[in-house]
Design a protein around this motif. Structure first.
Motif, short mmCIF file in Angstrom:
data_model
loop_
_atom_site.label_atom_id
_atom_site.label_comp_id
_atom_site.label_asym_id
_atom_site.label_seq_id
_atom_site.Cartn_x
_atom_site.Cartn_y
_atom_site.Cartn_z
N HIS A 5 -85.54 100.39 94.94
CA HIS A 5 -84.09 100.33 94.75
C HIS A 5 -83.71 99.46 93.55
O HIS A 5 -82.73 99.74 92.85
N GLU A 6 -84.49 98.42 93.26
CA GLU A 6 -84.19 97.56 92.12
C GLU A 6 -84.51 98.26 90.80
O GLU A 6 -83.76 98.13 89.83
N SER A 7 -85.60 99.01 90.77
CA SER A 7 -85.93 99.76 89.56
C SER A 7 -84.88 100.84 89.28
O SER A 7 -84.48 101.06 88.13
N LEU A 8 -84.46 101.53 90.36
CA LEU A 8 -83.41 102.54 90.18
C LEU A 8 -82.13 101.90 89.66
O LEU A 8 -81.45 102.44 88.79
N PHE A 9 -81.79 100.74 90.21
CA PHE A 9 -80.61 100.02 89.75
C PHE A 9 -80.72 99.69 88.26
O PHE A 9 -79.77 99.89 87.48
N LEU A 10 -81.90 99.18 87.85
CA LEU A 10 -82.08 98.80 86.45
C LEU A 10 -81.98 99.99 85.52
O LEU A 10 -81.42 99.88 84.41
N MET A 11 -82.48 101.15 85.94
CA MET A 11 -82.41 102.34 85.09
C MET A 11 -80.97 102.79 84.89
O MET A 11 -80.55 103.10 83.77
N LEU A 15 -90.69 101.62 90.85
CA LEU A 15 -90.25 102.82 91.55
C LEU A 15 -91.19 103.19 92.69
O LEU A 15 -90.78 103.77 93.69
N LEU A 16 -92.47 102.84 92.53
CA LEU A 16 -93.48 103.20 93.53
C LEU A 16 -93.68 102.08 94.56
O LEU A 16 -94.51 102.21 95.45
N ASN A 17 -92.92 101.01 94.42
CA ASN A 17 -93.10 99.85 95.29
C ASN A 17 -92.03 99.88 96.38
O ASN A 17 -90.96 99.28 96.27
N TRP A 18 -92.30 100.60 97.44
CA TRP A 18 -91.34 100.71 98.53
C TRP A 18 -91.25 99.40 99.30
O TRP A 18 -92.24 98.70 99.47
N PRO A 19 -90.05 99.02 99.78
CA PRO A 19 -89.91 97.76 100.50
C PRO A 19 -90.79 97.74 101.75
O PRO A 19 -91.01 98.75 102.38
#
Length: 382
Positions: free
Chosen positions: A212-218, A378-382
């Motif tokens: 979710h953080e990577s998606l936010f950053l993109m 993106l591949l690092n799921w919580p």
């Protein structure tokens, strides 16, 4: 770059005042503009001034050669473009420290990737129009050295700039008000929004990232570069018009583009138009077939990627965009007429286009390590 330096902004604004007070002098747009461009670059950097004096002088001679020569015109045309591309590429490699030389200074490459496109556009004009394309040295220098668009565009077309040069200085109250508002909007984007958004991007990107953080950053970075570059374009358009020249728009509602082909006609429009016009003119004089258009689309996007920077990331970015546009050509899906489709279909296509762009936009996000860090997240799921 100029617009984050208040001394530079005040100098440009002062030139607007000078032009306004000398509006009754027919030569104010040409002679005073040349004097301003020369003095501005000289004060900013003597090395930058010396480099551009030599670079522009040599290219003006090349321009005149194509205007008047009748023998080996195509050969000269290709050679002169190749020399410009090779020269700029070599300087970029020096800037990347691939090569070193005590004479090189990074300031020399300031605005060069934009100005070489203007040089090549003038060579195209000279090649196709011969003697009818000739222009005075004063106007050619103003075209290359035009301060409002010097560092980051929008990219001016030679023909349009020369047509503006012949017109008297006409800036009325309505145009002045519109231009000043545009400048203020651009300053707000560049100084307030971009600074705040950059701090947040840097803070989040330095942490351990999850999906979710990577998606936010993109998504966040996509918005950041839009405000950054559209802000610069707003300021350049505003000041350029106050100088008495019509500066083309660089952003034409890109988020409402239903295909990637249309997106690149609306996002950094002058860059997409430049590559499309010059590559298609050179390789396809007639209407291209779908396969030719698809191949040229890949070539154009790869060139745009490498134009941004000599790295594997930009190369892959260009291939990625090129393949998508090539598929649109092959499938006959390059455009969507909003009036002929349902609203839901049109906006769904716009959303799909933005998803395609967002997936690769982070390539502009700085170092390869930062880009890799965000993609790994993106591949690092919580």
């Amino acid at each position: 770059m100029w617009y984050l330096n208040m001394n530079a902004v005040m100098a440009i604004a002062g030139m607007v005042v000078v032009l306004a007070f000398t509006r009754k002098w027919p030569g104010n747009k040409r002679i005073l503009l040349l004097a301003f461009n020369l003095i501005f670059l000289l004060v900013f950097s003597k090395k930058l001034f010396a480099f551009y004096l030599g670079y522009t002088s040599l290219n003006y001679l090349a321009f005149l050669l194509l205007c008047y020569t009748t023998r080996f015109r195509k050969g000269w045309f290709i050679l002169l473009i190749a020399l410009n591309v090779a020269g700029v590429s070599m300087l970029r490699l020096f800037g990347m420290h691939v090569f070193t030389n005590p004479l090189f200074d990074t300031v020399m490459v300031l605005g060069l990737i934009y100005n070489v496109l203007k040089v090549i556009d003038a060579l195209y004009f000279a090649y196709f129009f011969g003697k009818d394309a000739k222009a005075p040295v004063l106007d050619y220098f103003n075209y290359i050295w035009f301060v409002p668009t010097f560092t980051s565009g929008p990219i001016l077309k030679f023909r349009d700039f020369m047509a503006d040069t012949k017109q008297p200085y006409r800036v009325d109250a309505a145009l002045a008000e519109q231009s000043v508002k545009r400048i203020i909007l651009g300053m707000f984007k560049k100084i307030v929004l971009v600074t705040w958004m950059t701090d947040i991007f840097n803070h989040v990107s330095q942490q351990e990232l999850h999906t979710h953080e990577s998606l936010f950053l993109m998504v966040w970075f996509y918005a950041l570069i839009f405000f950054d570059f559209s802000g610069y374009s707003d300021i350049a358009v505003g000041f350029g018009r106050l100088f008495g020249y019509t500066i083309p728009e660089n952003f034409k509602k890109p988020f409402l583009s239903p295909t990637l082909t249309q997106y690149w006609r609306n996002w950094h429009a002058t860059l997409g138009d430049w590559f499309r016009d010059h590559i298609f003119i050179f390789f396809s004089r007639q209407a291209p077939t779908k396969w030719t258009a698809a191949g040229l689309s890949v070539l154009i996007m790869v060139l745009i990627g490498l134009w941004h920077g000599f790295s594997w990331l930009y190369l892959f970015w260009g291939i990625y965009h090129g393949i998508v546009i090539a598929l649109e050509n092959l499938l006959g899906k390059t455009t969507v007429n909003k009036k002929k489709v349902s609203r839901s279909y049109f906006y769904a296509r716009c959303a799909l286009t933005q998803l395609i762009v967002t997936a690769a936009i982070i390539v502009y996000g700085g170092s390869a390590e930062t880009v890799e860090h965000i993609y790994r997240g993106l591949l690092n799921w919580p």
